[in-house]
Design an enzyme around this catalytic site. Structure first.
Site, PDB file in Angstrom:
ATOM      1  N   TRP A   1       0.829  -1.212   0.000  1.00  0.00           N
ATOM      2  CA  TRP A   1       0.000   0.000   0.000  1.00  0.00           C
ATOM      3  C   TRP A   1       0.860   1.257   0.000  1.00  0.00           C
ATOM      4  O   TRP A   1       0.397   2.347  -0.285  1.00  0.00           O
ATOM      5  CB  TRP A   1      -0.958   0.013   1.210  1.00  0.00           C
ATOM      6  CG  TRP A   1      -0.291   0.271   2.551  1.00  0.00           C
ATOM      7  CD1 TRP A   1       0.732  -0.450   3.096  1.00  0.00           C
ATOM      8  CD2 TRP A   1      -0.583   1.314   3.494  1.00  0.00           C
ATOM      9  NE1 TRP A   1       1.075   0.072   4.332  1.00  0.00           N
ATOM     10  CE2 TRP A   1       0.284   1.154   4.605  1.00  0.00           C
ATOM     11  CE3 TRP A   1      -1.502   2.354   3.521  1.00  0.00           C
ATOM     12  CZ2 TRP A   1       0.268   1.999   5.712  1.00  0.00           C
ATOM     13  CZ3 TRP A   1      -1.524   3.197   4.629  1.00  0.00           C
ATOM     14  CH2 TRP A   1      -0.641   3.019   5.707  1.00  0.00           C
ATOM     15  N   ASP A   2       2.130   1.094   0.291  1.00  0.00           N
ATOM     16  CA  ASP A   2       3.067   2.213   0.322  1.00  0.00           C
ATOM     17  C   ASP A   2       2.960   3.062  -0.950  1.00  0.00           C
ATOM     18  O   ASP A   2       3.068   4.283  -0.908  1.00  0.00           O
ATOM     19  CB  ASP A   2       4.518   1.701   0.398  1.00  0.00           C
ATOM     20  CG  ASP A   2       4.781   0.740   1.543  1.00  0.00           C
ATOM     21  OD1 ASP A   2       3.844   0.061   1.974  1.00  0.00           O
ATOM     22  OD2 ASP A   2       5.940   0.644   1.983  1.00  0.00           O
TER      23      ASP A   2
ATOM     24  N   GLU B   1       1.250  -1.913  12.900  1.00  0.00           N
ATOM     25  CA  GLU B   1       1.336  -3.381  12.913  1.00  0.00           C
ATOM     26  C   GLU B   1       1.772  -3.927  14.269  1.00  0.00           C
ATOM     27  O   GLU B   1       1.978  -5.126  14.414  1.00  0.00           O
ATOM     28  CB  GLU B   1       2.281  -3.860  11.806  1.00  0.00           C
ATOM     29  CG  GLU B   1       1.697  -3.626  10.418  1.00  0.00           C
ATOM     30  CD  GLU B   1       2.616  -4.072   9.291  1.00  0.00           C
ATOM     31  OE1 GLU B   1       3.812  -4.305   9.555  1.00  0.00           O
ATOM     32  OE2 GLU B   1       2.144  -4.176   8.150  1.00  0.00           O
TER      33      GLU B   1
ATOM     34  N   LYS C   1       3.777   1.516  16.092  1.00  0.00           N
ATOM     35  CA  LYS C   1       4.869   1.368  15.120  1.00  0.00           C
ATOM     36  C   LYS C   1       4.933   2.560  14.166  1.00  0.00           C
ATOM     37  O   LYS C   1       5.999   3.037  13.808  1.00  0.00           O
ATOM     38  CB  LYS C   1       4.639   0.077  14.332  1.00  0.00           C
ATOM     39  CG  LYS C   1       5.729  -0.259  13.337  1.00  0.00           C
ATOM     40  CD  LYS C   1       5.384  -1.532  12.584  1.00  0.00           C
ATOM     41  CE  LYS C   1       6.475  -1.931  11.603  1.00  0.00           C
ATOM     42  NZ  LYS C   1       6.065  -2.993  10.695  1.00  0.00           N
ATOM     43  N   GLN C   2       3.781   3.016  13.725  1.00  0.00           N
ATOM     44  CA  GLN C   2       3.736   4.074  12.705  1.00  0.00           C
ATOM     45  C   GLN C   2       2.397   4.775  12.797  1.00  0.00           C
ATOM     46  O   GLN C   2       1.482   4.270  13.434  1.00  0.00           O
ATOM     47  CB  GLN C   2       3.917   3.451  11.331  1.00  0.00           C
ATOM     48  CG  GLN C   2       2.771   2.548  10.904  1.00  0.00           C
ATOM     49  CD  GLN C   2       3.173   1.560   9.826  1.00  0.00           C
ATOM     50  OE1 GLN C   2       3.582   0.444  10.128  1.00  0.00           O
ATOM     51  NE2 GLN C   2       3.042   1.957   8.584  1.00  0.00           N
TER      52      GLN C   2
HETATM   53  C1  BGC Z   1       4.948  -1.333   7.518  1.00  0.00           C
HETATM   54  C2  BGC Z   1       3.883  -1.404   6.449  1.00  0.00           C
HETATM   55  C3  BGC Z   1       4.538  -1.303   5.096  1.00  0.00           C
HETATM   56  C4  BGC Z   1       5.648  -2.334   4.938  1.00  0.00           C
HETATM   57  C5  BGC Z   1       6.428  -2.147   3.657  1.00  0.00           C
HETATM   58  C6  BGC Z   1       5.980  -2.427   7.278  1.00  0.00           C
HETATM   59  O1  BGC Z   1       6.992  -2.326   8.223  1.00  0.00           O
HETATM   60  O2  BGC Z   1       4.389  -1.515   8.788  1.00  0.00           O
HETATM   61  O3  BGC Z   1       2.973  -0.341   6.599  1.00  0.00           O
HETATM   62  O4  BGC Z   1       3.592  -1.477   4.099  1.00  0.00           O
HETATM   63  O5  BGC Z   1       6.554  -2.213   5.997  1.00  0.00           O
HETATM   64  O6  BGC Z   1       7.046  -0.898   3.625  1.00  0.00           O
END
Ligand code: BGC
Length: 762
Positions: free
Chosen positions: A355-356, A486, A598-599
């Site tokens: 999804w990035d 996550e 995490k984000q």
């Molecule tokens: C992130 C995801 C992301 C993936 C690839 C993961 O660490 O939590 O949001 O899509 O990395 O960049």
């Protein structure tokens, strides 16, 4: 963290031999051209720590899934853009001893990536155990002007003695992926020979991508061309060698030019001829001429997409590094390709699509490239729509509902952790949001009818089945999800996911109305094709009006998920540094139970939909969630930078800028050795353009609301918007905007309307 990359505006420089960090440096010194790319591996033998990696866009292998306990619905494989033929390899012997830096005393080592010109240089002086001292200088590039070719030049000079030097240059198909699930070799060698060129023909197992590699070597002794004396053919390696009795001070040079072509782009039967003609095209030119062409190609790229920062070299270097890597990864000509989170710089994440792309990368391409590039990113998902519908139906959804994969290369889901594969469904929202973002930015509403709307309907169908009515709450709820954060799994009513779901439904309803105005007949045809009726929209409206959003009224915040406040809330800055990053120090269950994020999660929603929330709401949520966020996803700091900038928290915004921009250069998360974080690099660009310059699009107009970090003198960039190219420069006491096109543009600066006429400066 690491801090040995020397600050310089246009170069990335490592000025000391650090074998212990070689894999980190190999990631940093990766080069590529959108079609293929490579880690900064050494050309000569190296028995130390190294992750060898050369990759070709779109050439992947479906590596059979490996999990502890199989769950129904798991994808059968993880697609990997795989390590492919090694064309840079050199085997060098000096008086019988192999040149391998591990065994040498190394001085004056330098790796230098020239971002302005797209060239990777390396130099060192090595003293072998036999006492012979040599100086090496090498340069290599993946041509931006001819993306199926690459070249390198390697000079070796004897510094302190005469010696017998044996140089062997090879092509090797003996390559592996370190992350192969079953230690499988993904390639079989179909043919190889050493005649006019060194040639390897390799085919991927299962996917049958045929890759033809032709290599031309030229050996020189003190600039005099020397014919190869020996050609060797092994099972999966071909080489050419010379042996030269050289005198002290002599220089031996090898030039390698390569063409790598694959059946993804050409007829299988034509590969040899295509590679040969590619190779001939680049052998007509001297290495210097090739370098000049490479300079020109990069000059054109930088003209459109450079960001100049005065007063802060670390920030300047970092933004250029991010932009440079984005261009090396994706050039946007081919709607079958996409932007892997690690591009061509490592194995993690497999080089496949997340999804990035939609959530973070699209705006960079919208603003700096021709509109076809962003459109190709959208079409990539359109082409995968049927697979997304199949994916949803495997999970029990019906009637044309689509669940786009979390990870894919060909439209099929290939992520195989249940919490992400099945639960991280918010990705569907990002794909819809990208359609909205594209139309908002370009004004290309015509995208809707042939493509966009069909995707939106399928995504909305998914959401309308994924919610369920809670009798208890008298609302629709979305249970058992993983949000962007996550570090939480299987939560109920993740605010971001619920917000996204409702927004998707609402936006699709709006788009149906727009489509009806634009072309009623085409819309009816589409509805007929999709078996779509007004009954469905009634349910969608009901969901939009009755979706549940967790919040805490006393704090005035949205809750990341139900019961978030039951957690023990201790700010992340109270965690001992030795325990960071948490994902490398804490058990998974401890992370899951903790409050650490995490984000951006709630904040991701506030970033996407900021227009729907007042400043105080954004501030309260930011002030609650940011202190709990550990930013262990590379995608996190950029969103925080943009929101902090909006809230006038300038120091914080600057801190997050450095964190996103120098994430890899300084190895903030201690994971750069696995590869660079390419997708978050687009977020770095966003941090300056949306964060610092405050650029937004509302009501078909560009808005700016700039600030400048206190240690910067100025920053400047170009953006394209609806056919108008603008140059924007923000200085300490001035905002300059130049219209480089032929028609005027109305825009909003600090909430006031302005017209910028062509070639005029406001
Ligand atoms: C992130 C995801 C992301 C993936 C690839 C993961 O660490 O939590 O949001 O899509 O990395 O960049």
């Amino acid at each position: 963290m690491k801090n040995y990359i020397i600050h310089d505006p246009w170069h990335i420089i490592e000025a000391q031999y650090r074998p212990e960090h070689n894999e980190f440096s190999e990631s940093i010194f990766s080069i590529g051209n959108g079609r293929m790319g490579q880690r900064g591996n050494f050309e000569e033998n190296f028995s130390g720590k190294t992750l060898s990696g050369s990759y070709i866009a779109g050439v992947y292998y479906p590596d059979k899934t490996r999990v502890g306990w199989w769950k129904n619905g798991y994808p059968a494989y993880f697609a990997k853009v795989i390590n492919s033929v090694n064309w840079i390899g050199l085997h060098i012997k000096i008086n019988g001893e192999t040149l391998d830096l591990v065994a040498c005393t190394v001085q004056h080592f330098e790796r230098r990536l020239d971002m302005k010109h797209g060239i990777l240089d390396r130099s060192f002086i090595a003293t072998l155990t036999n006492g012979i001292q040599v100086e090496v200088k090498s340069s290599r590039m993946y041509h931006m002007f001819h993306t199926e070719t690459a070249a390198l030049q390697y000079h070796l000079r004897l510094l302190n003695a005469d010696a017998r030097v044996e140089l062997s240059s090879y092509l090797s198909g003996d390559v592996f992926n370190r992350d192969s699930n079953y230690d499988e070799k993904f390639w079989k060698t179909v043919d190889r020979n050493a005649e006019e060129y060194l040639r390897m023909v390799m085919e991927t197992k299962k996917t049958n991508f045929l890759v033809e590699t032709l290599l031309l070597n030229r050996f020189y002794h003190n600039s005099k061309l020397t014919d190869p004396q020996e050609r060797t053919i092994h099972a999966d390696r071909v080489s050419e060698s010379v042996g030269i009795d050289a005198a002290m001070g002599d220089t031996l040079t090898i030039e390698k030019r390569v063409s790598i072509v694959s059946s993804t782009n050409h007829e299988r039967g034509s590969l040899y001829e295509v590679a040969k003609s590619n190779l001939q095209a680049i052998t007509r030119e001297s290495f210097e001429q090739l370098k000049n062409k490479q300079h020109q190609a990069w000059q054109t790229i930088w003209k459109e997409s450079d960001i100049q920062i005065e007063g802060d070299i670390a920030a300047q270097q970092a933004i250029r590094f991010n932009i440079f890597q984005l261009h090396q990864t994706y050039t946007g000509e081919d709607a079958r390709l996409n932007i892997g989170p690690k591009g061509f710089t490592g194995e993690k994440y497999g080089g496949v699509t997340y999804w990035d792309t939609e959530a973070y990368c699209l705006p960079f391409y919208l603003s700096t490239q021709d509109v076809t590039v962003a459109r190709n990113l959208l079409l990539y998902r359109y082409q995968h729509l049927q697979k997304a519908i199949e994916n949803a139906s495997k999970l029990g959804f019906k009637g044309g509902a689509a669940l786009y994969p979390m990870v894919t290369i060909n439209g099929e889901e290939c992520h195989n952790e249940w919490e992400i594969t099945f639960e991280e469904i918010h990705r569907n929202g990002a794909i819809a949001f990208a359609i909205f973002n594209y139309i908002r930015y370009t004004g290309d509403i015509a995208y809707l009818l042939p493509w966009g709307l069909e995707v939106l309907i399928a995504i909305s169908r998914f959401w309308s089945q994924r919610v369920n009515w809670s009798v208890n709450k008298q609302k629709y709820v979305i249970l058992g999800v993983t949000g962007p954060n996550e570090y939480e799994n299987n939560v109920n009513n993740n605010w971001y996911t619920n917000t996204m779901a409702a927004w998707c439904l609402r936006y699709t309803l709006e788009c149906l109305d727009r489509a009806n105005e634009i072309d009623k007949t085409a819309l009816e045809e589409l509805m007929h094709k999709l078996g779509f009726s007004a009954l469905e929209t009634e349910k969608w409206r009901h969901i939009v009006d009755h979706l549940y959003y967790p919040d805490d009224k006393s704090r005035g915040i949205f809750l990341q998920q139900d019961d978030f406040l039951d957690k023990e809330l201790i700010p992340a800055n109270e965690l001992p540094l030795a325990q960071r990053p948490l994902n490398q120090h804490w058990s998974w269950d401890r992370i899951l139970r903790s409050c650490y994020i995490k984000q951006a999660d709630v904040l991701q929603g506030l970033y996407f939909f900021e227009g729907n929330f007042d400043m105080d709401t954004i501030r309260r949520n930011y002030e609650f969630y940011e202190p709990l966020t550990v930013h262990e996803s590379s995608l996190s700091p950029c969103v925080h930078c943009i929101i902090a900038a909006k809230l006038g928290k300038e120091d914080k915004a600057y801190e997050f800028y450095l964190r996103t921009a120098r994430l890899d250069l300084d190895d903030y998360n201690n994971d750069t050795e696995e590869g660079l974080h390419i997708t978050s690099m687009a977020g770095t660009w966003l941090s300056i353009v949306e964060g610092f310059a405050g650029m937004r699009v509302y009501n078909d107009q560009l808005h700016f609301k700039p600030f400048i970090p206190s240690n910067w003198e100025s920053y400047a960039f170009h953006v394209q918007f609806r056919g108008v190219k603008l140059y924007v420069k923000v200085s300490r006491d001035n905002f300059e905007i130049k219209n480089l096109s032929e028609s005027g543009i109305n825009l909003i600066f600090n909430d006031r309307p302005f017209t910028v006429e062509p070639a005029l400066t406001t």
